[in-house]
Design a protein around this motif. Structure first.
Motif, short mmCIF file in Angstrom:
data_model
loop_
_atom_site.label_atom_id
_atom_site.label_comp_id
_atom_site.label_asym_id
_atom_site.label_seq_id
_atom_site.Cartn_x
_atom_site.Cartn_y
_atom_site.Cartn_z
N MET A 294 -24.94 -37.17 7.26
CA MET A 294 -25.80 -36.42 8.15
C MET A 294 -25.45 -36.69 9.62
N ASN A 295 -25.05 -37.94 9.91
CA ASN A 295 -24.71 -38.30 11.28
C ASN A 295 -23.45 -37.55 11.73
N LYS A 296 -22.53 -37.30 10.79
CA LYS A 296 -21.32 -36.57 11.12
C LYS A 296 -21.65 -35.14 11.56
N TYR A 297 -22.60 -34.52 10.89
CA TYR A 297 -23.00 -33.15 11.24
C TYR A 297 -23.70 -33.10 12.59
N LYS A 298 -24.50 -34.10 12.90
CA LYS A 298 -25.17 -34.14 14.20
C LYS A 298 -24.15 -34.28 15.32
N THR A 299 -23.16 -35.13 15.11
CA THR A 299 -22.13 -35.33 16.12
C THR A 299 -21.32 -34.05 16.33
N THR A 300 -20.97 -33.40 15.23
CA THR A 300 -20.21 -32.16 15.32
C THR A 300 -21.02 -31.08 16.02
N LEU A 301 -22.29 -30.97 15.70
CA LEU A 301 -23.16 -29.99 16.34
C LEU A 301 -23.31 -30.28 17.83
N LEU A 302 -23.47 -31.54 18.19
CA LEU A 302 -23.61 -31.91 19.60
C LEU A 302 -22.34 -31.59 20.38
N ILE A 303 -21.18 -31.92 19.84
CA ILE A 303 -19.92 -31.62 20.52
C ILE A 303 -19.73 -30.12 20.65
N THR A 304 -20.08 -29.37 19.63
CA THR A 304 -19.96 -27.91 19.69
C THR A 304 -20.87 -27.32 20.76
N LEU A 305 -22.11 -27.77 20.82
CA LEU A 305 -23.05 -27.26 21.83
C LEU A 305 -22.60 -27.61 23.24
N ILE A 306 -22.11 -28.81 23.43
CA ILE A 306 -21.64 -29.21 24.76
C ILE A 306 -20.44 -28.37 25.18
N SER A 307 -19.49 -28.18 24.25
CA SER A 307 -18.30 -27.41 24.61
C SER A 307 -18.61 -25.94 24.84
N LEU A 308 -19.65 -25.41 24.22
CA LEU A 308 -20.02 -24.01 24.44
C LEU A 308 -20.84 -23.80 25.70
N THR A 309 -21.61 -24.79 26.11
CA THR A 309 -22.46 -24.62 27.29
C THR A 309 -21.80 -25.08 28.59
N THR A 310 -20.73 -25.84 28.53
CA THR A 310 -20.07 -26.32 29.74
C THR A 310 -19.57 -25.19 30.63
#
Length: 74
Positions: free
Chosen positions: A1-17
């Motif tokens: 589950m932690n892997k999915y949270k990290t992946t989601l966080l990185i994806t959101l950051i890279s899309l909103t930057t």
């Protein structure tokens, strides 16, 4: 589950930057803004040859060092 949270966080950051970076035009007087009183604040184009020479010397030094260690160990 932690892997999915990290992946989601990185994806959101890279899309909103890009949205944050393009949010506002620079104010006059800021870097890249309208009426700049001193247009030569960062004159990298006039001394670019110095950067190129230093970069070539560094790459040559690293290649020489790598070649020297690989020949000595064989």
């Amino acid at each position: 589950m932690n892997k999915y949270k990290t992946t989601l966080l990185i994806t959101l950051i890279s899309l909103t930057t890009p949205l944050i970076a393009l949010a506002d035009d620079p104010m006059p007087g800021e870097f890249g803004g309208g009426d700049d009183s001193n247009p030569t604040d960062a004159p990298i184009d006039t001394n670019l040859w110095v950067l190129l020479v230093v970069g070539c010397l560094y790459v040559g030094y690293k290649l020489y060092k790598k070649k020297r260690y690989s020949v000595d160990s064989v």
